[in-house]
Design a protein around this motif. Structure first.
Motif, mmCIF file in Angstrom:
data_model
loop_
_atom_site.group_PDB
_atom_site.id
_atom_site.type_symbol
_atom_site.label_atom_id
_atom_site.label_comp_id
_atom_site.label_asym_id
_atom_site.label_seq_id
_atom_site.Cartn_x
_atom_site.Cartn_y
_atom_site.Cartn_z
ATOM 1 N N ARG A 157 0.838 -1.194 0.000
ATOM 2 C CA ARG A 157 0.000 0.000 0.000
ATOM 3 C C ARG A 157 0.878 1.252 0.000
ATOM 4 N NH1 ARG A 157 -0.216 -2.066 5.079
ATOM 5 N NH2 ARG A 157 0.383 -0.689 6.768
ATOM 6 N N GLN A 177 0.794 5.579 1.045
ATOM 7 C CA GLN A 177 0.105 6.639 1.767
ATOM 8 C C GLN A 177 0.951 7.891 1.726
ATOM 9 O OE1 GLN A 177 -0.449 4.846 5.584
ATOM 10 N NE2 GLN A 177 1.516 5.527 6.376
ATOM 11 N N PRO A 182 -5.349 3.452 -1.288
ATOM 12 C CA PRO A 182 -4.101 2.829 -0.825
ATOM 13 C C PRO A 182 -3.305 2.122 -1.918
ATOM 14 C CG PRO A 182 -5.912 2.249 0.625
ATOM 15 C CD PRO A 182 -6.506 2.967 -0.535
#
Length: 181
Positions: free
Chosen positions: A96, A98, A129
């Motif tokens: 993911r 961020q 994400p």
């Protein structure tokens, strides 16, 4: 004659182009300002709202620079008017992305998160994400930063895990069981 080099560049309303001595071209638009210095032999002319690039002779170097100069000028005009963006996709279990402040934090299977700082002229957006959008007015900076992000974990050919462009098509390989019959 270069097919790309001889095409005129139309300057849209709201974009201002100034050509100084030594082929220093400054393009101002609603998104920002770009300045670049081009080869001294290239002839850059502005007639109203049209930019043209011509070469002084048919030498190999001049031919090579003709199309390049025109393309770089066109990218500057498009960049300050509309901007450029690259979209990346993060694929993999637990992978993911961020954004914290002006840093991009990637969790892509390493023992530690990978952090990348936003550079001048580039904005990073993480709408989901597994999606990263890199945008800016300079096409080269946008493309280079996107390539650097992709380089942190390029997609592997068996399951496709990693970071890839959304438009990129991966060729998947069969696993070790694929050869048995």
């Amino acid at each position: 004659m270069s097919r790309i080099g001889k095409m005129p560049i139309t300057v849209p309303a709201g974009v201002e182009v100034t050509i100084a001595d030594g082929n220093v071209v400054t393009v101002k638009g609603p998104k920002g300002t770009l300045t670049s210095t081009f080869h001294h032999e290239m002839i850059i002319k502005q007639e109203g709202a049209v930019l043209t690039v011509s070469r002084p002779n048919d030498a190999h170097e001049s031919k090579s620079l003709h199309g390049l100069t025109r393309t770089l000028l066109h990218n500057m005009v498009v960049g300050v008017e509309k901007g450029f963006s690259k979209e990346l996709e993060v694929n993999g279990v637990g992978y993911r992305a961020q954004k914290q402040g002006n840093q991009l934090i990637l969790n892509v299977g390493y023992s530690h998160p990978v952090t990348m700082d936003e550079i001048d002229g580039i904005t990073i957006d993480v709408p989901a994400p597994n999606k990263i959008v890199i945008s800016g007015i300079d096409k080269q900076k946008v493309g280079q930063f996107a390539a650097n992000v992709r380089g942190k974990r390029p997609p592997e050919p068996y399951k496709g895990k990693g970071i890839k462009y959304t438009t990129e098509v991966l060729r998947h390989k069969e696993g070790k069981a694929g050869g048995k019959k």
